[in-house]
Design an enzyme around this catalytic site. Sequence first.
Site, short mmCIF file in Angstrom:
data_model
loop_
_atom_site.label_atom_id
_atom_site.label_comp_id
_atom_site.label_asym_id
_atom_site.label_seq_id
_atom_site.Cartn_x
_atom_site.Cartn_y
_atom_site.Cartn_z
N ASP A 196 0.88 -1.18 0.00
CA ASP A 196 0.00 0.00 0.00
C ASP A 196 0.91 1.23 0.00
O ASP A 196 2.09 1.13 0.35
CB ASP A 196 -0.89 0.00 1.26
CG ASP A 196 -2.17 0.82 1.09
OD1 ASP A 196 -3.26 0.22 1.08
OD2 ASP A 196 -2.07 2.06 0.99
N TYR B 142 -12.86 7.06 -13.50
CA TYR B 142 -13.05 5.85 -12.67
C TYR B 142 -13.72 4.75 -13.49
O TYR B 142 -13.25 3.61 -13.52
CB TYR B 142 -13.91 6.21 -11.45
CG TYR B 142 -14.02 5.08 -10.44
CD1 TYR B 142 -12.95 4.73 -9.62
CD2 TYR B 142 -15.21 4.36 -10.30
CE1 TYR B 142 -13.05 3.71 -8.69
CE2 TYR B 142 -15.32 3.34 -9.37
CZ TYR B 142 -14.24 3.02 -8.56
OH TYR B 142 -14.34 1.99 -7.65
N LYS C 181 -12.14 1.14 -14.63
CA LYS C 181 -12.70 -0.14 -14.18
C LYS C 181 -13.20 -0.98 -15.36
O LYS C 181 -13.10 -2.20 -15.35
CB LYS C 181 -13.81 0.10 -13.14
CG LYS C 181 -13.31 0.76 -11.85
CD LYS C 181 -12.23 -0.07 -11.14
CE LYS C 181 -11.91 0.45 -9.75
NZ LYS C 181 -10.91 -0.36 -9.04
N THR D 253 -16.72 0.69 3.39
CA THR D 253 -15.35 0.81 3.88
C THR D 253 -15.31 2.02 4.82
O THR D 253 -16.25 2.83 4.82
CB THR D 253 -14.37 1.02 2.70
OG1 THR D 253 -14.83 2.15 1.97
CG2 THR D 253 -14.35 -0.19 1.79
#
Length: 257
Positions: A38, A157, A161, A192
Amino acid sequence: MSSLFANKVVAVTGAGSGIGRAISLGLARQGATVHLADRNAEGLTETADLIGAEDGKATITELDVSSENELAGWIEQIGSTSGRLDAAFNNAGITGPAKRIEDYPLEEFRRVIAVNLQSVFLGMKYQIPLMKRGGAGSIVNTASVAALTGPGGMSAYAASKHGVQGLTRVVAMENAAHGIRVNAIAPGWTETPMVAANSKQNPGFAALAQNAIPAKRGGTPEEIAAAAIWLASDAASYVTGHMLTVDGGMTIGGFEL
Ligand code: NAD
């Protein structure tokens, strides 16, 4: 508890938060040695501590998934320390700004494509040779329901994707005869920490969004992770080139009677 990943070596990007953290914990619980990456060192350490508290095995690497040098170096390091790679989850991603196309800055478009799409290309470019050396492997890329739909304001985005789905299919085709499976997950609205914090700040919007989901709620990171882990496991041994939506019915379309 099943141990489908006992003695397996796996790699997870975006492991410092959300879905990547849930995937990492789930894999460690099933016996995997988990290599976590990360750009957020603090988040990485937290995930590794959670795994360590359950006597799981994890290593952490701080990197930017859009960097070829850094990703290639990480996979090389996994090869030299663990000797092989059984499964990889190319999961790190960002949403980018919400702007109509005429207002969308090119540098933001490039950044979202680099973090969400170039990273998946680079991940697989370096993971596949290591998996081939071991004679088998499985990759799961994190796409989104935005790989199937056209959410207004999210041009970069959605393009990234949709691209993840295309890359997944191509690399699945190229490697099916080498014992390597390549699939994607398409999460819907997933609670999340970031999404949960936004929902708290803007409960009206969150209620509207959740009401538009047939299941009438968002998913948990653990529910998304369960699907991703299944796809990577031998339980899905004949599934390749597939993108599995995990969205509480968000993309069914149509209307309830
Ligand atoms: P998150 O923000 O909780 O986690 C994403 C992680 O990726 C973070 O730890 C972040 O530091 C890391 N990251 C971002 N850019 C990076 C970079 N350049 N290099 C290395 N690491 C980087 O979000 P999440 O919801 O867990 O997202 C995981 C994936 O799921 C993403 O690809 C996202 O697009 C996808 N997704 C999420 C949802 C949702 O509703 N949460 C829905 C569909 C798809």
